[in-house]
Design an enzyme around this catalytic site. Sequence first.
Site, short mmCIF file in Angstrom:
data_model
loop_
_atom_site.label_atom_id
_atom_site.label_comp_id
_atom_site.label_asym_id
_atom_site.label_seq_id
_atom_site.Cartn_x
_atom_site.Cartn_y
_atom_site.Cartn_z
N LYS A 1 0.84 -1.26 0.04
CA LYS A 1 0.05 -0.02 0.00
C LYS A 1 0.89 1.28 0.05
CE LYS A 1 -3.83 -2.21 2.41
NZ LYS A 1 -5.09 -1.93 1.64
N HIS B 1 -0.43 -7.70 9.29
CA HIS B 1 -0.43 -6.22 8.70
C HIS B 1 -0.05 -5.23 9.74
CE1 HIS B 1 -2.47 -8.63 5.72
NE2 HIS B 1 -3.72 -8.51 6.12
N GLN C 1 -5.89 4.23 4.67
CA GLN C 1 -6.96 4.04 4.05
C GLN C 1 -8.22 4.53 4.79
OE1 GLN C 1 -6.54 -0.11 2.93
NE2 GLN C 1 -7.22 -0.62 5.01
C1 BG6 Z 1 -7.10 -9.70 5.11
C2 BG6 Z 1 -7.61 -10.37 6.31
O1 BG6 Z 1 -5.61 -10.21 5.13
O2 BG6 Z 1 -7.01 -8.22 5.18
C3 BG6 Z 1 -9.35 -9.65 6.01
O3 BG6 Z 1 -7.89 -11.65 6.06
C4 BG6 Z 1 -9.27 -8.04 5.94
O4 BG6 Z 1 -10.02 -10.07 7.20
C5 BG6 Z 1 -8.47 -7.86 4.85
O5 BG6 Z 1 -10.59 -7.76 5.80
C6 BG6 Z 1 -8.16 -6.37 4.62
O6 BG6 Z 1 -7.46 -5.95 3.79
P1 BG6 Z 1 -7.66 -4.48 3.10
O7 BG6 Z 1 -6.92 -4.15 1.98
O8 BG6 Z 1 -9.04 -4.53 2.23
O9 BG6 Z 1 -7.50 -3.47 4.06
#
Ligand code: BG6
Length: 476
Positions: free
Chosen positions: A188, A246, A377
């Site tokens: 990102k 994340h 985001q």
């Molecule tokens: C994924 C998770 O890794 O990341 C999900 O398994 C989550 O639960 C998603 O919704 C979120 O990704 P992003 O890019 O939509 O923020």
Amino acid sequence: MINNESSSIVILGASGNLALTKLLPSLYILFTSGALPHNFVISGYSRTSMSNSEYRKLVKDNLKNNIDETLWVEGFLQEFLNTIHYYSGEYNSVEDFIEFHKVLDSISKNFPSQPNVLYYLSIPPSVFEPVINSLRECGAVTKGDLSTSVIVEKPFGYDTESAQALGKTLDQTFDESQVYRIDHYLGKEAIMNLMVMRFANLIFEPVWNRNYIDSVTVAWEEDKNIGSRGGYFDGAGIIRDVIQNHLLQILALVAMEKPSSYDSESIMSEKNKAVKSIEKITLENCILGQYTHGVCAGKPVVGYIDEESVPSDSKRETFAKIKCAINNYRWSGVPFYLQAGKALTKSTTEIIIQFKEVPGDIFLSPHHPNKMVIEVQPDAGLKFFITNKVPGKGMVLKDVALDFSYVDGFNKTMPGAYERLLLDAIQGDKTLFIGYEELIHSWEIFTPILEKIDSGKADVFYYHAGTYGPEEANRI
Ligand code: BG6
């Protein structure tokens, strides 16, 4: 060796959601922008029996819903679909893999040179091992030969031990230099910018430490409930789903020291050191929550335990706030909060750097210490709150934000994370991927509490869907 002229990507698990809604749309966008090698082939492999044209139709239907309509160009589309080939087979059948590779070879035989092959494991963890073994046993992959490599998607195990077991399985077939562990948050823009912001600007680094920073919060919220993902989510929970990967990756980039150069080895090494310095989490530093019925994004939702395929007595956490301590010279004493929740008020990801109070303040008008909010985001940007005098009589102070938005600043839409990471992997650049050591350290931090949570030894507080999470989260 990386071959920039011919390349082949094999998506294992090609009929699954990730492949259809993220990987293929990202490859299409790369294709239309001319970023892919001139001779490029995409092969899909999965168990679902389908013809080539049925698969291409499925890809086309999914593209429509997952790309911006301005990118829908019929000419490009047909050309792109022509690069896609589908093969159905079993994951544990070496014979099926041999036959599949015969087809692959026949497709790329007209290429001017032997293509690099990148295998994308877009498959459930239960079939990682048979797939990796089949790739080795069918002779498609030779350990240490960089003309073949593999992208692995999370979950990389569910605790330290299982992550080590997965590491061993991979190691039987691939050298670490061939392995790309993907965390799409690293692709990102606002996350990639963290290092640039810290290390390409003079003003931040001198204050980026325990003398000036009071706390750091990485806050992740989603206004979606679990819905049909209950089968997966109930075995994982929000800590494994989002925090251990994340959010921890974000923390590592905020906390790491400056690498000696901008290359994958130096960056991985500094991130690894930062993660290794994080103390193991205890339950006292963790508040867990689970949503009950409420309203999310304007729609009524049932409580977590009433969701499809969630056991009605589940204690699984859908919210967690965790206080982390980093035991090193730069950060000792500065709390890092990682907070994530499903079914909350909105969908956002923010990094909040809270600075300390100015010592010996001389102003009588109340004001707050500086704060930097990095918005990852939905609208990537950065707000830096500084104190100013309100124009007019007296000496009244007010905090105002210096506000930068990526879209306004660069007049560009933000590219998707998978586009960036897929292209990097195709080009053999591992800078934005996760190393094995770092992965194991990241599990060591959370495994002790995960064991307690899994065995029902942790308190779970309830919150209504569509709210900010359990009130108890304010306790830490
Ligand atoms: C994924 C998770 O890794 O990341 C999900 O398994 C989550 O639960 C998603 O919704 C979120 O990704 P992003 O890019 O939509 O923020």
